[in-house]
Design a protein around this motif. Structure first.
Motif, PDB file in Angstrom:
ATOM      1  N   LEU A 105       0.823  -1.218   0.000  1.00 43.68           N
ATOM      2  CA  LEU A 105       0.000   0.000   0.000  1.00 43.68           C
ATOM      3  C   LEU A 105       0.853   1.263   0.000  1.00 43.68           C
ATOM      4  N   THR A 137      -4.588   5.653   1.258  1.00 43.73           N
ATOM      5  CA  THR A 137      -4.890   4.240   1.513  1.00 43.73           C
ATOM      6  C   THR A 137      -4.025   3.679   2.642  1.00 43.73           C
ATOM      7  N   GLN A 179      -7.922   2.881  -2.786  1.00 43.48           N
ATOM      8  CA  GLN A 179      -6.885   3.087  -3.818  1.00 43.48           C
ATOM      9  C   GLN A 179      -7.483   3.692  -5.077  1.00 43.48           C
TER      10      GLN A 179
END
Lengths: 583, 168
Positions: A253, A263, A356
């Motif tokens: 991430l 995110t 995302q």
């Protein structure tokens, strides 16, 4: 070789025995005896233009190679100039050894010429330090210094050597076995704790692997990836852990925290289990501690027991080496799963994918507008295929580099994280390139940072160390200016540098480098291509950038990570939290 | 609340500076600190009285020092604590007898007699020293010096066979 030698010869011999192939330093009065036998040694000495530069070179070398970096300076001002790099290495757990000259033992305490109380001054900036008073101790002290620097939680060690000790005669002997009854770093994690951790992970619905720079220091990137895949855990890499997990991996991430991705920051914030591996809950990651990841239980793996529960209480503390413990976690998890797949956490993965999609890291480059730094970074990544060691200073350019460079391998991201040392990039890039001559080493630097240590480009060109430097010239101390814009009612106090002075191209040429300037977006790719084609000289590119750009996402210092500011239009209320009590 | 910790350190030059520097750098407060040799010439013992709630961090940070070998926190009742104090009290002729009487109860030793003062030495449990000071305060304390606490832990009282009590 006769066994009778001077302390200085013993020092050089001891460094050779440690496998040292390069040292970075500046000579001077008190360290003179050590420089004489250096001439006859296979160890390469890189003559820095300032001791601070030598220190950051050793740090960049250690970052890039994983080996212990060595810096050398004389007494007094030489030694005090090393304090910034030492503290920098201390904060980021970088293994380095500093060798400093000291006035003769009979002069210590007499305010002699170039005397400073180096041992006392460096004590809080080092993992450990020594004042050697007998040349016969040199084999043991150097051996211990390298052992301490490179084991447990790595860090800087300083060895202060008075001139008469260096000049004295001693008989060389192989160092006796290291005897440090108070230093026994744990390697393996406690099996019961490892088991408890696996139980928590299997029960969790919204777990996140929160990884710190220690993963890279421990050489545990492969184990991290294997464990993340086995246990199906999303991975957040802190600023120091960029490269520990490939950014292209679906479970990665990216970076969280003050300028992390929405995110990454939000996944941590909403998680029910944080698996912290060699991360230290730094204030740049946590924001306001009491509202940080409020629903999460914490498994904390760290080689330094003092990091565990320092900021956030750990439910399952595991002390030991990240590589060893990840290996144990993998073993226990495999046994538990017995060939089955890890429990599916579909909802959690979908939620992450939605963030995302909705809140990507993004920038816009207007072809007719000023150059955006993110554009330079993205194009450099494209042109190199990401195959470069990236070095950054401190500020906006550093954050954009961390955000927009897709890291695929460990030890390819070198920056000053904990201490935030402006001026780190140029000398660290020189050190990294010296250690990894076959790699492209590209510093992404700010103009403010560049002006602090740029003289080390003289070192680079004279010593034939062709590092490349992108100066992100926005004519200001950009991050400070950003805070003034956001929190000080646009009162720009002392942040203007101007984009015209100095002339970076001429400056580069004067220092024996190739100088290139890019003023418009269309210049960016040709400038980078030209720089990448030059391999025999250091290159400086002056990217004349947007002076008003700001780094987003952003969490206000001391504010809660629930409130990620995505753009300037999303700015906090000026009547909101003010930065008087936060840094 | 005060906590007493025993720190066994290697007897190396500068070890006290390292400990003191760590406390200062981390913002921990030292109430008192006494350092001296142990039975093992290679080791020294520091008895540090600290106030503040961060005991876990203090102990861990002490362990981080390379020369720290062992840290023991002595919970109340678990350690034997002693301190020595010298105190000079105003003692005009008319008060002398009652001051000496009080000193005798505490087994304080008279170590100096001046024209209008008495100086006592008292060693023992820190609480007793405090009590004696309070008793002397009305007469006027003109000078006082304390050593800082030293402490060792109590040994086990049974060897598994029969009770074995020791005086403390």
């Amino acid at each position: 070789m006769s066994n009778t030698m001077t302390g200085a010869q013993a020092l050089i011999h001891a460094l050779e025995s440690q496998g040292v192939d390069i040292v970075f330093g500046v000579p001077g009065g008190a360290i003179l005896p050590a420089y004489d036998p250096l001439l006859d040694s296979p160890i390469r000495h890189v003559l820095a233009r300032h001791e601070q530069g030598a220190g950051h070179m050793a740090s960049g070398y250690a970052h890039a190679t994983g080996r212990v970096g060595v810096m050398v300076a004389t007494s007094g001002p030489g030694a005090t100039n090393l304090i910034t790099p030492l503290q920098d290495c201390y904060m980021d757990s970088i293994p380095v050894v500093a060798i400093t000259g000291q006035v003769a033992t009979h002069s210590i305490g007499n305010d002699a010429f170039q005397e400073a109380h180096t041992w006392g001054i460096s004590m809080p900036a080092t993992k450990h330090n020594y004042l050697v008073t007998d040349a016969a101790d040199i084999p043991e002290v150097i051996n211990e210094a390298f052992h301490l620097a490179s084991t447990g939680r790595p860090g800087p060690v300083l060895v202060d050597l008075p001139k008469d000790v260096l000049a004295a005669t001693m008989t060389w002997h192989e160092p006796k076995a290291i005897k440090l009854p108070g230093y026994r770093p744990s390697v393996k994690g406690h099996p019961l704790q490892v088991k408890a951790a696996i139980d928590l992970i299997l029960e969790s619905e919204r777990p996140v692997l929160y990884t710190g720079g220690g993963v890279i220091r421990a050489g545990a990137a492969d184990e991290l990836r294997a464990f993340a895949e086995l246990a199906d855990l999303p991975v957040v890499t802190t600023l120091m852990a960029r490269g520990a997990m490939p950014d292209s991996h679906p479970l990665c991430l990216g970076m969280s925290g003050m300028h992390g991705s929405y995110t990454a920051t939000t996944a941590i914030q909403r998680s029910d289990l944080l698996v912290a591996i060699a991360a230290r809950f730094d204030d740049r990651v946590t924001g306001e501690v009491k509202s940080f990841a409020p629903k999460a239980k914490v498994i904390h793996v760290d080689v330094d027991p003092a990091e565990i529960s320092k900021v956030r209480k750990a439910d399952v503390p595991i002390v030991g080496d990240a590589k060893a413990i990840l290996g144990q976690l993998i073993d226990v998890m495999e046994k538990k799963l017995g060939g089955h797949r890890s429990p599916e956490r579909t909802e959690w993965h979908e939620q992450i994918a939605e963030w995302q999609r909705d809140y990507p890291l993004a920038f816009e480059q207007d072809p007719n507008g000023p150059i955006q730094q993110q554009y330079v970074i993205s194009e450099l990544h494209r042109l190199t295929g990401g195959n470069a060691i990236v070095v950054a200073g401190v500020g906006q350019h550093q954050m954009w580099a961390a955000q927009f460079w897709g890291f695929e391998r460990p030890n390819t991201w070198i920056n000053s994280g904990g201490l935030g040392t402006m001026g780190y990039a140029v000398p660290a890039a020189v050190g990294a390139k010296a250690g990894m001559p076959d790699d492209i080493v590209f510093a992404i630097d700010g103009d403010g940072c560049f002006q602090m240590t740029m003289q080390e480009l003289i070192t680079a060109s004279v010593e034939g160390i062709p590092a490349k430097i992108a100066v992100m010239n926005n004519g200001s101390l950009g991050m400070v200016k950003q805070w003034q814009k956001l929190f000080y009612h646009e009162r720009f106090s002392a942040t203007d540098l101007t984009r015209h002075t100095p002339d970076y191209v001429k400056l580069a040429e004067a220092m024996g480098c190739v100088g290139i300037r890019a003023e418009r977006p269309a210049d960016v790719v040709p400038a980078l291509e030209k720089a990448l084609a030059i391999n025999d000289k250091p290159v400086v590119i002056d990217f004349v950038c947007d002076p008003d750009a700001m780094v987003f996402p952003m969490v206000v210092a001391g504010g809660t990570n629930d409130n990620v500011i995505m753009s300037a239009s999303d700015l906090p209320d000026p009547a909101g939290p003010q930065p008087e009590d936060v840094i | 609340m005060n906590h007493v910790i025993n720190v066994q350190v290697e007897n190396k030059p500068g070890v006290l500076a390292r400990v003191a520097s760590m406390f200062a750098g981390r913002g921990f407060n030292i109430h008192s600190l006494a350092v001296g040799p142990t039975a093992d010439p290679e080791m020294s013992r520091m008895t540090i009285v600290v106030d503040g709630p961060e005991m876990e961090q203090i102990i861990k940070q002490l362990y981080k020092l390379v020369h720290t070998v062992k840290v023991t926190e002595l919970s109340p009742g678990q350690g034997i604590e002693r301190e020595i104090m010298m105190v000079r009290v105003n003692a005009e002729a008319s008060k002398r007898a009652e001051i000496l009487e009080a000193a005798a109860i505490f087994k304080a030793k008279t170590v100096d007699v001046g024209l209008s003062t008495l100086t006592f030495e008292l060693a023992g449990d820190p609480a007793a020293l405090g009590d004696f000071l309070e008793l002397m305060r009305p007469y006027g304390i003109t000078d006082m010096a304390k050593s800082g606490r030293i402490a060792i832990s109590r040994d086990v009282k049974t060897n598994g066979k029969k009770g074995r009590l020791r005086s403390a």
